[in-house]
Design a protein around this motif. Structure first.
Motif, mmCIF file in Angstrom:
data_model
loop_
_atom_site.group_PDB
_atom_site.id
_atom_site.type_symbol
_atom_site.label_atom_id
_atom_site.label_comp_id
_atom_site.label_asym_id
_atom_site.label_seq_id
_atom_site.Cartn_x
_atom_site.Cartn_y
_atom_site.Cartn_z
ATOM 1 N N VAL A 239 55.410 -145.578 59.171
ATOM 2 C CA VAL A 239 56.456 -146.651 58.135
ATOM 3 C C VAL A 239 56.165 -147.764 59.015
ATOM 4 O O VAL A 239 56.259 -149.111 58.026
ATOM 5 N N TYR B 163 52.468 -149.610 57.576
ATOM 6 C CA TYR B 163 51.912 -150.496 56.417
ATOM 7 C C TYR B 163 52.868 -150.992 55.472
ATOM 8 O O TYR B 163 52.949 -150.334 54.221
ATOM 9 N N LEU B 164 54.027 -152.157 55.892
ATOM 10 C CA LEU B 164 54.779 -152.634 54.126
ATOM 11 C C LEU B 164 53.837 -153.384 53.645
ATOM 12 O O LEU B 164 53.693 -154.411 54.264
ATOM 13 N N PRO B 165 53.825 -153.181 52.653
ATOM 14 C CA PRO B 165 52.572 -154.092 51.888
ATOM 15 C C PRO B 165 52.403 -155.638 51.992
ATOM 16 O O PRO B 165 51.734 -156.312 52.053
ATOM 17 N N TYR C 99 50.555 -149.025 47.139
ATOM 18 C CA TYR C 99 51.505 -149.226 47.323
ATOM 19 C C TYR C 99 52.372 -147.298 47.271
ATOM 20 O O TYR C 99 52.694 -147.317 48.067
ATOM 21 N N VAL C 100 51.170 -146.423 46.761
ATOM 22 C CA VAL C 100 52.152 -145.440 47.074
ATOM 23 C C VAL C 100 51.103 -144.198 47.528
ATOM 24 O O VAL C 100 51.927 -143.827 49.020
ATOM 25 N N ALA D 65 50.881 -146.503 50.846
ATOM 26 C CA ALA D 65 52.088 -147.022 52.094
ATOM 27 C C ALA D 65 53.016 -146.124 52.151
ATOM 28 O O ALA D 65 53.664 -145.689 53.071
ATOM 29 N N ALA D 66 53.485 -145.867 50.738
ATOM 30 C CA ALA D 66 54.879 -145.078 50.483
ATOM 31 C C ALA D 66 54.362 -143.758 51.514
ATOM 32 O O ALA D 66 55.748 -143.317 52.504
ATOM 33 N N TRP E 70 48.792 -137.573 49.128
ATOM 34 C CA TRP E 70 48.614 -140.052 48.460
ATOM 35 C C TRP E 70 48.324 -140.877 48.748
ATOM 36 O O TRP E 70 48.522 -141.768 48.611
ATOM 37 N N ALA F 167 54.539 -144.212 54.663
ATOM 38 C CA ALA F 167 56.231 -144.183 55.843
ATOM 39 C C ALA F 167 56.658 -142.909 55.715
ATOM 40 O O ALA F 167 57.220 -142.418 56.282
ATOM 41 N N LEU F 168 56.199 -142.263 54.747
ATOM 42 C CA LEU F 168 57.283 -140.614 54.018
ATOM 43 C C LEU F 168 56.270 -139.430 55.438
ATOM 44 O O LEU F 168 57.099 -138.731 55.591
#
Lengths: 488, 264
Positions: A332, A335-337, A277-278, A280-281, A260, A284-285
């Protein structure tokens, strides 16, 4: 140890030696040509980096302009060194875990030469100005079928070996290696088919390209290196993986999350709004699979930390795992949008992240694997312990410099870029010292890797273990005749 | 085989000497390779799970900004508004080159006021409306051109020909910025190429001169233009590449080094 155990252990050892010997030419070929490509890639990296702060450097050569040298540098690093080192480790690990000899060395070597030819033609094509301009896919579009075809031939035997489990279970390194074997053709053919054969909207093409880059790192290089780290940490320390549950969590979360990630690079671009956003999430994951594998491997090596300094494999793997943890934390944080992504999207931070993954994590683990595997397959000891230590120190210090500068200098660059009243040339002026530092670090790494390559080439001389390693004064032991009965 | 918890000594593992004699010359290095047959069963510790939970929360926070999933038609956040750039010059649009900004303003005014008679290519129709393209009164002295726009024109024009009933005054509703914009636009478009800018300051001067005319409110004639207004509007010139605010058309001060802005 009882005598039966002892003799079965001896049997195992003889089998392992036979497997190693059968892999001698393929593994040595991929590692040596990979190291040569690595040295070349770093040389191109030095040139590209020097041009950032000194644009007139080699300015009269069309083939050495930044727009050609930089993609040639990254592609030689990814396909010349990265994939070939991965091939060597895949072949060796799969053969060792299945307890089978190398399936067909001649075919693998032939395909390996085709792969090298493809990379050479592709790099020459980039330098001649025929690059495609898609990051990490800059080879002219006729190269990728060659690479995909030779890839399939190279790993076919290893793929089949996965079915054989002499120990009655699939080992953790095998999970990772087998997954990487499947994932590479998937992402490679998907990206190349979509971008070269079925071109769609150009903005979406950039998105696919960003996804491919991320997937190549997290679905190919990361599993190969994690498989090698798990295997070598266990082999060198002789300790089992501490938590099977954590290993399973790490593997399956990687498999579920990593595909993803990638599209975060396109935040703000006119692509469907949820995609970045997907991405970036998911980025982070990725902390979860990375951290799980890191905890497991470090726990294996931790009790041996006192003797750690004496073993280059452990040194390199620990350094690689440390880089991996830095990757986990930065992915993590970076990549905070709505806060950090605008600062890193178009700055060196992205490059720093790529290099951290390609060199800081993957390559360091591959070096560790090389120092373990080559004496076994080549049948001779490394020539110089000093060279190994120099390689380690220069690689690690060069790596720290590049990552520190690129990740955090990139932040500075990003903030300058966000200041719209500062003209673009001013951004360059602000970040000039960082560019000089990156060139310096690449020089360190180039120096150490030229010697790494030479060291590997010298390991091609005939096996010396009988001559060198029996005790002085004793007659040389007879060479056991390894025929089929030693291979079950 | 080394015992599971003992680290093989470096030289053994690495330079392959000691272990070799033990298991036979053919398999020296391999002999010390640990064979680990089973994985540990340690549970995933609570601390690790907590850290993972925090990361999942962060990722969830990121996902929360994503809008509707699998909505492939929306390219922007719902209710998206451009956030003004932070720092000095809050709420100002990004600066643009002066010529482009004046031309953009002028294009709007031209489309609203001039295009009906003078046409989209400023060629007029040859009977009632003269061409502005190539007109010396448009590209010549700026004060004469401004007086025509602000007061209208009667009688013969630069080519000696009279057109219909003459041109009515266009001053109604025009701000100095509009006048400056439309004059710059006409003087640098339709094949006209003076390359200079009629600035807002010049346009303000033009409005004052127009109000101070002896026959204020009447259309100007060729005779009056030649007698009183055959000169440039007063005011300092503006570098066409200088950065201005595209709305107010006022120059923007940048922290740029002097060498950064290209000079013509």
């Amino acid at each position: 140890m009882s005598s039966t155990q002892s003799s079965s252990t001896d049997q195992d050892a003889l089998l392992q030696a036979a497997i190693d010997r059968s892999l001698r030419y393929p593994v040595m070929f991929f590692l040596t040509s990979g190291a040569a490509w690595l040295a070349l890639a770093l040389l191109l990296g030095v040139i590209a980096s020097a041009k950032v702060h000194n644009p007139e450097f080699l300015g009269n050569w069309a083939c050495l302009t930044y727009g050609r040298v930089f993609p040639a540098h990254i592609n030689a690093l990814v396909y010349g060194w990265g994939m070939q080192a991965a091939f060597a480790v895949i072949l060796w690990l799969m053969a060792r875990h299945s307890g089978r000899k190398c399936p067909d060395a001649v075919m693998i070597l032939t395909a390996g030469h085709v792969w090298n030819l493809g990379v050479a033609l592709g790099s020459a094509g980039i330098l001649a100005g025929n690059g495609t301009g898609m990051p990490w896919m800059e080879f002219p579009s006729y190269i990728w079928p060659v690479l995909l075809g030779s890839y399939c031939v190279i790993v076919m035997g290893s793929f089949n070996q996965f079915r054989i489990h002499p120990q009655g279970r699939v080992a953790i390194p095998q999970w990772y290696i087998f997954a990487a074997l499947i994932w590479f053709p998937w992402i490679f053919s998907t990206a190349n088919l979509l971008l070269h054969c079925l071109p769609g909207h150009p903005v979406m093409a950039a998105g696919i390209n960003a996804w491919y880059k991320s997937a190549l790192v997290f679905l190919v290089f990361t599993p190969v290196a994690l498989g090698a780290a798990y295997d070598l940490a266990a082999q060198v320390t002789g300790r089992p993986v501490s938590s099977d549950a954590l290993a399973k969590l790490g593997f399956w979360s990687l498999a579920v999350i990593a595909p993803w990630a990638g599209m975060q690079k396109l935040a703000g671009a006119p692509v469907p709004y949820f995609l970045p956003y997907v991405g970036a999430a998911a980025a982070a994951l990725l902390f979860i699979p990375i951290c799980a594998a890191a905890i497991n491997t470090v726990r294996m090596m931790w009790p041996c930390r006192k003797t750690f300094i004496a073993h280059p494999t452990l040194q390199f793997i620990t350094a690689g795992i440390t880089s991996l943890m830095v990757i986990a934390v930065t992915s993590v944080v970076l990549y905070l949008p709505d806060s950090t992504l605008p600062l890193t999207q178009f700055s060196w931070s992205g490059y720093g992240f790529d290099i951290l993954a390609l060199y800081g994590f993957f390559s360091l683990v591959m070096f560790g694997a090389t120092y373990f595997i080559v004496p076994r397959v080549a049948g001779r000891a490394w020539l110089s312990n000093k060279l190994v230590q120099v390689h380690f120190l220069f690689s690690v210090y060069g790596m720290i410099t590049i990552c520190w500068v690129a990740l955090f200098g990139g932040f500075q660059q990003g903030m300058s870029q966000e200041n719209w009243q500062l003209p673009w040339i001013g951004v360059s002026a602000v970040t000039n010292p960082y560019a000089v530092a990156i060139t310096f670090a690449w020089c360190l790494m180039l120096f150490s890797n030229v010697f790494f390559c030479l060291h590997l080439i010298l390991m091609w001389r005939s096996p010396d273990r009988l001559r060198a390693h029996h005790a002085p004064g004793e007659p040389a032991p007879a060479i056991p005749d390894h025929t089929a009965e030693h291979i079950y | 085989m080394s015992s599971p918890n003992k680290m093989p000594f470096f030289k053994d593992a690495y330079h392959m000497s000691g272990a070799q004699r033990r298991v036979g010359a053919a398999a020296p290095a391999s002999a010390v390779d640990g064979r680990v047959d089973s994985n540990g069963t340690a549970p995933v510790s609570l601390g690790v799970l907590t850290v993972f939970g925090v990361v999942v929360l962060i990722a969830g926070g990121i996902l929360g900004g994503a809008g509707r999933f699998f909505d492939y038609r929306t390219m922007f956040r719902a209710g998206y508004e451009r956030i003004p750039a932070p720092g000095e010059g809050d709420a100002q649009p990004p600066p643009k080159a002066a010529l482009a900004s004046y031309m953009a303003r002028g294009a709007k005014i031209y489309a609203a006021k001039c295009i009906v008679c003078h046409g989209p290519e400023a060629k007029g129709d040859g009977i009632n409306f003269p061409a502005l393209a190539g007109s010396t009164w448009a590209t010549g002295e700026t004060q004469r051109f401004a007086m025509i726009i602000l007061n209208g024109l009667q009688g013969p024009i630069s080519n000696g020909k009279s057109y219909g009933a003459g041109m009515p005054s266009q001053a109604a509703g025009l701000t100095p910025e509009d006048v400056a914009g439309v004059m710059t636009y006409v003087r640098n478009n339709f094949g006209n190429n003076t390359g200079d800018i009629v600035t807002v300051a010049m346009a303000k001067a033009a409005l004052e001169i127009s109000a101070a005319r002896a026959k204020a409110g009447q259309q100007v004639t060729a005779a009056e233009l030649t007698a009183d207004h055959r000169k440039a509007l007063p005011g300092p010139p503006l570098d066409p590449t200088a950065l201005v605010n595209p709305i107010t058309l006022t120059p923007v001060r940048t922290s740029a080094p002097a060498s950064a802005a290209p000079k013509p």
